[in-house]
Scaffold this active site. Structure first.
Site, PDB file in Angstrom:
ATOM      1  CD  GLU A 326      -3.124  -1.531   1.864  1.00  0.00           C
ATOM      2  OE1 GLU A 326      -2.680  -1.077   3.116  1.00  0.00           O
ATOM      3  OE2 GLU A 326      -4.012  -2.257   1.821  1.00  0.00           O
ATOM      4  CG  ASP A 401      -7.410  -5.723   4.475  1.00  0.00           C
ATOM      5  OD1 ASP A 401      -6.785  -6.435   6.040  1.00  0.00           O
ATOM      6  OD2 ASP A 401      -7.299  -4.207   4.514  1.00  0.00           O
ATOM      7  CD  GLU A 429      -9.571  -1.983   7.457  1.00  0.00           C
ATOM      8  OE1 GLU A 429      -8.911  -2.682   8.458  1.00  0.00           O
ATOM      9  OE2 GLU A 429      -9.637  -1.734   6.308  1.00  0.00           O
TER      10      GLU A 429
HETATM   11  C1  GCV Z   1      -2.374   0.463   8.082  1.00  0.00           C
HETATM   12  C2  GCV Z   1      -5.871  -2.675   4.930  1.00  0.00           C
HETATM   13  C3  GCV Z   1      -6.334  -1.289   5.554  1.00  0.00           C
HETATM   14  C4  GCV Z   1      -5.245  -0.468   5.742  1.00  0.00           C
HETATM   15  C5  GCV Z   1      -4.294  -0.944   6.555  1.00  0.00           C
HETATM   16  C6  GCV Z   1      -3.446  -2.192   5.851  1.00  0.00           C
HETATM   17  C7  GCV Z   1      -2.861  -2.617   6.915  1.00  0.00           C
HETATM   18  O1  GCV Z   1      -5.595  -2.434   4.181  1.00  0.00           O
HETATM   19  O2  GCV Z   1      -7.675  -1.101   5.324  1.00  0.00           O
HETATM   20  O3  GCV Z   1      -5.346   0.383   6.696  1.00  0.00           O
HETATM   21  O4  GCV Z   1      -3.265  -0.407   6.795  1.00  0.00           O
HETATM   22  O5  GCV Z   1      -4.550  -3.345   5.817  1.00  0.00           O
HETATM   23  O6  GCV Z   1      -3.124  -4.028   7.469  1.00  0.00           O
HETATM   24  O7  GCV Z   1      -1.716  -2.352   6.641  1.00  0.00           O
END
Ligand code: GCV
Length: 715
Positions: A326, A401, A429
């Site tokens: 990411e 995820d 989440e």
């Molecule tokens: C902290 C997912 C979440 C992100 C998070 C990522 C991760 O994509 O939406 O907010 O980032 O996981 O675990 O690094």
């Protein structure tokens, strides 16, 4: 008369709210309110067992134990017990290590204590100098603190202490909370749903918020022994001296509670700001042009930085790193490997006993595989055995995820020579944020008991992460925290139960979800047997209900993009497909689901036999993973005899109905629950019902366009 009435009304208006505030339960005390027990029999037993508290020795942790045990026993028993270091007549609770307490030494518990390590404890009823005593003994003070909290838990849940004789030690060594808190104090765009960060960076190091201590106390009560205080999307500033001074103050508060501080590190921290890339996730606090892990200057930079950290925080735990993920910087940018990056940090930390937790959550590199679910395995398994001994690979439970339900990540079991640390998400989440009541212990138990067959039957995820399957020399588990500065810590009162459950399972993954729910309810809400059973029944089915109204039968990641709250099964206006719902659900006129079988992406091949074959065949694949592994025709017959389409409709309706049932059950508990809590939960449930119906109607409405079959009006 009219005047008098007006005055009475005025007084009532002023006084009534004051009274209700004074008596209100705002959830701040979590599971540690120590309300007086109302079962007369058990109360009498405890009152007879404890007429005094005897603690010998001096340390900060022993001071905390004195405070806690006094508060706990006084509250539960409605007493004012003396605390001293001398045993007198009557009956006593005696707490100590053989090193500091001659009373404990006399009992000769050495054989038992030898099996308990640094953190374990025993609780035993016995006699000392003819005085009946319940004893908490351990090798170290931290074991005593854990034992104290355990005794209080037994009492909160009304268990008899007659002839008690228990030993307990954690099954997993590193038991961490991972905070995704940003340095500007926000968590909201990092999946925090309970207000702002607990850490007040602008006040530290001068001002120490008393809440830091309460945070540490809550974690210690569960046996959590570490905290990563900043987000994995790490701002490199956290490693500047000005922040390290602040972090050191937090570490000082947490230390006597047995909690070590860890930091998320940005891999390009050594780079000078002037060379850092534009993205705000890029590093830049050093003076170098590169963060290539094979560059001697970079290695030296990290060694010096680590040395500096240990000057501030002598028991610093180590680094958590999100790289190649990411947009976060990584060793791969310099054609280096995950092992090169992790080992460089590990080398800097090793002399001080620090560790690296290198995350396997990677899916940026499209060359690796078209199926995101396969990428971590493909990127990490080839490096098994190549990581230094103080490196964990930290992996999320599932391959995508933190979805409402996933099969276990195929990485678990596939790296016998590299300790894998399990990452769970306590923050909801993808499960309704802090608005939905979803008790996560049943979900975590499903993962922990998932048999990977890595070394034949019985190679459960739990036995992998506790080191039994592959004889790992380090073991660890982390939970992404759901805390914030909301008065009740977690936004939803019932979200506290997930923090609680994570802690309890990280200490002992063999506990059942029911037992954990039972403990939490009795410690937090009520000990009335009917009410406890009703609440437990709500909690126990709440995860499956959430799956049903969001992503039944193995569907996944069909949430609103970015926000991950409501449903968004359709593409957005940009028409982009990768990592959108349509990538994951693949609905078309023939059917629904992602073909990950051997006719599709072949992700099934990453699992051990016989799982591989079981998952690969649509007729043997467990229905809970059906659309995860297969693209299934709309008329496929499911286990119930219904077609896929009818089963999908049935599940969506069942999920919503469950929420309505929770509302009915909760409404009937009004007399047993604190009125403020009662109202708070009632309002949350109403939102959940509304949301669940939106999920059902949006998803069925959308999928119907492909299935061309009618949506029923109810089940
Ligand atoms: C902290 C997912 C979440 C992100 C998070 C990522 C991760 O994509 O939406 O907010 O980032 O996981 O675990 O690094």
């Amino acid at each position: 008369m009219k005047y008098l009435l007006k005055n009475i009304l005025f007084v009532l208006c002023i006084v009534a709210p004051v009274c209700s505030i004074a008596s209100a339960d705002d959830g701040y005390d979590l599971w540690m309110s120590y309300r007086k027990l109302d079962d007369a029999t058990i109360l009498k037993e405890y009152q007879q067992a404890f007429s005094s508290i005897v603690i010998q020795g001096q340390s900060e942790t022993l001071g905390i134990i004195r405070e806690e045990v006094k508060k706990g026993l006084d509250g539960l028993l409605g007493a004012d017990l003396p605390v001293s270091n001398i045993l007198t007549v009557g009956s006593a609770l005696v707490i100590g290590t053989p090193r500091e307490s001659e009373l404990i030494q006399k009992l000769d518990l050495s054989d038992k204590l030898a099996t308990l390590g640094r953190e374990g404890f025993l609780i035993k009823s016995t006699k000392i100098n003819d005085v009946p005593a319940v004893v908490i003994a351990a090798n170290e003070d931290i074991g005593l603190l854990y034992g104290t909290f355990h005794l209080l838990r037994l009492m909160q849940t009304g268990q008899s202490l007659k002839d008690i004789d228990i030993c307990s030690r954690p099954r997993i060594q590193y038991r961490l909370l991972d905070h995704w808190d940003k340095l500007d104090g926000s968590i909201s765009d990092e999946r925090g749903y309970a207000g702002k960060s607990l850490w007040k960076w602008d006040e530290l190091p001068e001002t120490i918020d008393p809440r830091y201590k309460d945070y540490a106390r809550a974690n210690a009560s569960l046996g959590i022994n570490g905290t990563v205080i900043n987000s994995v999307n790490a701002n490199p500033d956290i490693l500047k001296a000005e922040y390290l001074k602040k972090v050191a103050k937090l570490a000082d508060v947490f230390r006597p509670y047995g909690i070590r501080v860890f930091l998320s590190a940005n891999f390009s921290s050594p780079i000078s700001a002037k060379f850092a890339h534009e993205s705000n996730r890029r590093g830049g606090i050093g003076n170098l042009k590169t963060s290539d892990p094979c560059d001697p200057e970079v290695r030296l930079w990290w060694k010096n930085k680590v040395k500096e950290i240990y000057q501030f925080i002598p028991d610093f735990g180590g680094f958590l790193v999100k790289a190649s993920s990411e947009g976060m910087p990584s060793p791969q940018e310099y054609n280096r490997t995950h092992a090169d990056g992790a080992n460089m940090l590990a080398e800097a930390l090793a002399p001080y006993g620090g560790i690296v937790m290198w995350r396997s959550f990677v899916y940026d590199d499209s060359k690796v595989d078209d199926d995101r679910a396969k990428r971590a395995y493909k990127e990490f398994v080839p490096f098994d055995g190549k990581f230094s001994s103080n490196v964990f690979i930290q992996s999320k439970n599932g391959p995508i995820d933190f979805q409402p339900r996933e099969p276990v990540n195929s990485l678990f079991g596939a790296m016998p020579r590299t300790p894998l640390m399990l990452e769970l998400q306590i923050a909801q989440e993808y499960l309704g944020h802090s608005k939905h009541l979803v008790f996560l212990a049943p979900m975590w138990k499903e993962y922990l008991e998932f048999d990977t067959y890595a070394k034949g039957r019985g190679s459960t995820l739990a036995s992998i992460i506790d080191g039994n399957t592959h004889n790992y020399q380090m073991t660890g588990i982390a939970g992404v925290a759901n805390t914030g500065d909301d008065r009740n810590w977690c936004g939803h009162l019932f979200a506290q139960a997930n923090w609680y459950a994570f802690g309890r399972l990280s200490w002992d993954h063999s506990l059942t979800a029911e037992q954990i729910a039972d403990e939490w309810i009795k410690a937090t809400l009520t000990s009335d047997a009917n009410a406890v059973n009703t609440i437990k029944s709500m909690m126990m089915g709440s995860w499956e209900a959430c799956i049903n109204y969001m992503t039944p039968l193995g569907l996944h990641h069909i949430m609103q993009e970015g926000f991950h709250y409501g449903p968004q099964p359709q593409l957005d206006k940009s028409g982009r497909i990768d990592w959108t719902s349509v990538y994951y659900h693949r609905a078309d006129a023939n059917g629904l689901g992602f073909d990950r079988s051997s006719t599709g992406s072949n992700a099934t091949s990453q699992y051990f036999s016989p799982l591989r074959e079981t998952f690969d065949d649509v007729n043997t694949c467990p229905e809970k993973y059906l659309l995860w592994f297969h693209h299934v025709p709309w008329d496929h017959k499911t286990e119930s005899g219904r077609t896929l389409w009818d089963e999908l409709c049935y599940r969506y309706y069942t999920g919503v109905d469950y929420v309505k049932e929770m509302e009915r059950k909760w409404a009937a508990l009004e007399k047993d629950i604190d009125p403020d809590i009662c109202l708070h939960v009632k309002e949350k449930l109403a939102t959940q019902e509304k949301d669940a119906a939106i999920w059902r109607d949006t998803c069925l409405g959308y999928f119907q366009k492909f299935s061309n079959r009618p949506v029923p009006a109810s089940n």
